[in-house]
Design an enzyme around this catalytic site. Structure first.
Site, short mmCIF file in Angstrom:
data_model
loop_
_atom_site.label_atom_id
_atom_site.label_comp_id
_atom_site.label_asym_id
_atom_site.label_seq_id
_atom_site.Cartn_x
_atom_site.Cartn_y
_atom_site.Cartn_z
N TRP A 154 0.87 -1.19 0.00
CA TRP A 154 0.00 0.00 0.00
C TRP A 154 0.90 1.23 0.00
CZ3 TRP A 154 -1.96 2.72 4.86
CH2 TRP A 154 -2.95 3.68 4.54
N ASP A 210 -1.57 -6.27 8.72
CA ASP A 210 -2.52 -5.23 8.34
C ASP A 210 -3.77 -5.94 7.81
OD1 ASP A 210 -3.96 -3.14 7.29
OD2 ASP A 210 -2.24 -2.14 6.37
N LYS A 265 -14.01 -0.68 5.36
CA LYS A 265 -14.56 -1.43 4.23
C LYS A 265 -15.62 -2.41 4.70
CE LYS A 265 -10.35 0.05 3.10
NZ LYS A 265 -9.86 1.11 2.26
C1 LMR Z 1 -6.81 2.46 -0.63
O1 LMR Z 1 -5.80 1.75 -0.59
O2 LMR Z 1 -7.23 2.96 -1.68
C2 LMR Z 1 -7.59 2.73 0.62
O3 LMR Z 1 -7.06 2.00 1.67
C3 LMR Z 1 -7.76 4.17 0.91
C4 LMR Z 1 -6.48 4.86 1.29
O4 LMR Z 1 -6.47 5.52 2.33
O5 LMR Z 1 -5.48 4.77 0.57
#
Ligand code: LMR
Length: 397
Positions: free
Chosen positions: A130, A211, A246
């Site tokens: 992420w 996570d 979510k």
């Molecule tokens: C995402 O990965 O799009 C979501 O978890 C929202 C974010 O805060 O990035």
């Protein structure tokens, strides 16, 4: 005074979502941010959560500050959801759970705690991960490196390379692992692979940081907590940040938690104390309202049953969209293999589209994907999936 403040280049996900909001084209399609949209393209208000809110509001009185660690009913409900009602570590008082401002808040206070008590530890995140993982942990002052994860050639996992890298990792490194629904790739470890990971984590004295932001979106609410329960049963010490953004469609309420599994109850008491101190230094205490909705849904048997069915419906709809996208794209570009849309799991797929192809999708077709090629499959619906497939075929073809 502020001449030295440089311009913010923007966030790869949130700024793209803002750009989508400003795009005047009526047929634009938002596959950028990790949000579940229903088949009408709307963020749902889950009936279970709405019913919980009626009850919570009807009973609401004064609004005191919550304790630094959050509301007791929320924390207990989260522990049971993650670890199961009869978990030995929970019963032994070895698990500390604090309410946090979304799971991002859990990553942040976890990162600050790690910097304070494991100052020389490196944070290892998957390649890719992420986008915000690196930023959050570097923001806590930690050094962040990557371990091999995604295999671009197959659209799958480089598990052997991952395992080998972890075997070589410095002792007491912190290893960020996506418990399910890997963000951004949709490529998860199998149960057998999780089991193979455990001895490596133990022998190298690594500190796992799970996570779990998409519980329920892959196989089920209990099934998606497999890694949490496996690590707890294996007697490891670890962190797990989880989110209700979510799973309960409560994005703006920022409902999350951080749990820390400790070797014994005495250490857990001190860890909780220092987590409280970390929270106090960051934002004092978490907000009240959203956490009470979560606690009510989880603890009221009727609402809980409703919610579990709602999660199944969201999951099934995403699966249907995966199948449809695969079908249309395979028909349009017969020589190409789009099976990764079927094997990748949860909310995201890694399309393999280049940043330039994503730019074309956005500019020419109004289809928004993160420039890494990540697609939020939950943004597809029966009204836009064919247009998306046509646009993808055009930029790929
Ligand atoms: C995402 O990965 O799009 C979501 O978890 C929202 C974010 O805060 O990035």
């Amino acid at each position: 005074m502020f001449q030295h403040v440089e311009a913010y280049p923007g966030d790869p996900i949130l700024s793209l979502n803002e750009a989508f909001g400003k795009d005047p084209r009526p047929d634009k399609i938002n596959l950028s941010i990790g949000i579940y949209f229903d088949d009408a393209g709307k963020i749902p208000m889950l009936p279970s959560v709405r019913a919980a809110e009626h009850k919570v509001v009807a009973e609401a009185g004064a609004r005191p500050y919550l304790p630094m660690e959050g509301a007791a009913n929320f924390r207990t409900a989260v522990q049971q959801l993650l670890f199961g009602a009869d978990n030995a570590a929970v019963k032994a008082g070895r698990v500390v759970t604090i309410q946090t401002v979304g799971s991002s808040g859990g990553l942040k206070v976890g990162g600050d705690f790690i910097k304070r008590y494991f100052p020389t530890s490196t944070m290892l995140i998957s390649d890719p991960s992420w986008d915000n993982h690196r930023a959050v942990f570097e923001g806590s002052g930690l050094s962040v490196k990557t371990y091999p994860y995604y295999d671009a050639a197959t659209g799958g996992l480089r598990f052997d390379a991952m395992l080998e890298a972890l075997k070589q990792a410095e002792k007491k490194s912190v290893v960020l692992l996506h418990a399910c629904c890997h963000n951004p790739t949709g490529v998860d470890l199998t149960k057998a692979q999780w089991q193979q990971l455990v001895p490596v984590l133990r022998e190298r004295e690594l500190l796992p940081f799970l996570d779990l932001a998409y519980q329920g979106y892959v196989d089920g609410i209990v099934e998606d907590a497999y890694a949490v329960r496996l690590l707890a049963d294996a007697g490891l010490s670890f962190f797990v940040a989880n989110s209700f953004s979510k799973s309960m469609s409560l994005y703006g309420e920022r409902c999350g938690a951080l749990s820390i599994v400790c070797p014994d109850a005495a250490q857990a008491v001190n860890v909780l104390g220092q987590m409280k101190a970390t929270i106090r230094r960051n934002y004092s205490n978490p907000p009240l309202h959203g956490g009470q909705l979560v606690a009510r849904v989880l603890s009221d048997p009727e609402l809980r049953t409703m919610w579990e069915a709602e999660v199944v419906a969201m999951r099934d709809r995403i699966q249907a969209m995966r199948r449809k996208l695969h079908e249309v794209l395979s028909a349009k570009l017969p020589g190409r293999d789009f099976s990764y849309f079927l094997t990748q799991r949860g909310m995201f797929s890694y399309t393999g589209l280049s940043p330039e192809q994503c730019d074309r999708l956005k500019e020419e077709f109004g289809v928004y994907l993160v420039r890494s090629g990540r697609m939020c499959v939950a943004g597809l619906n029966t009204g836009n999936v064919e247009a998306t497939a046509n646009a993808m075929a055009a930029v790929l073809g």
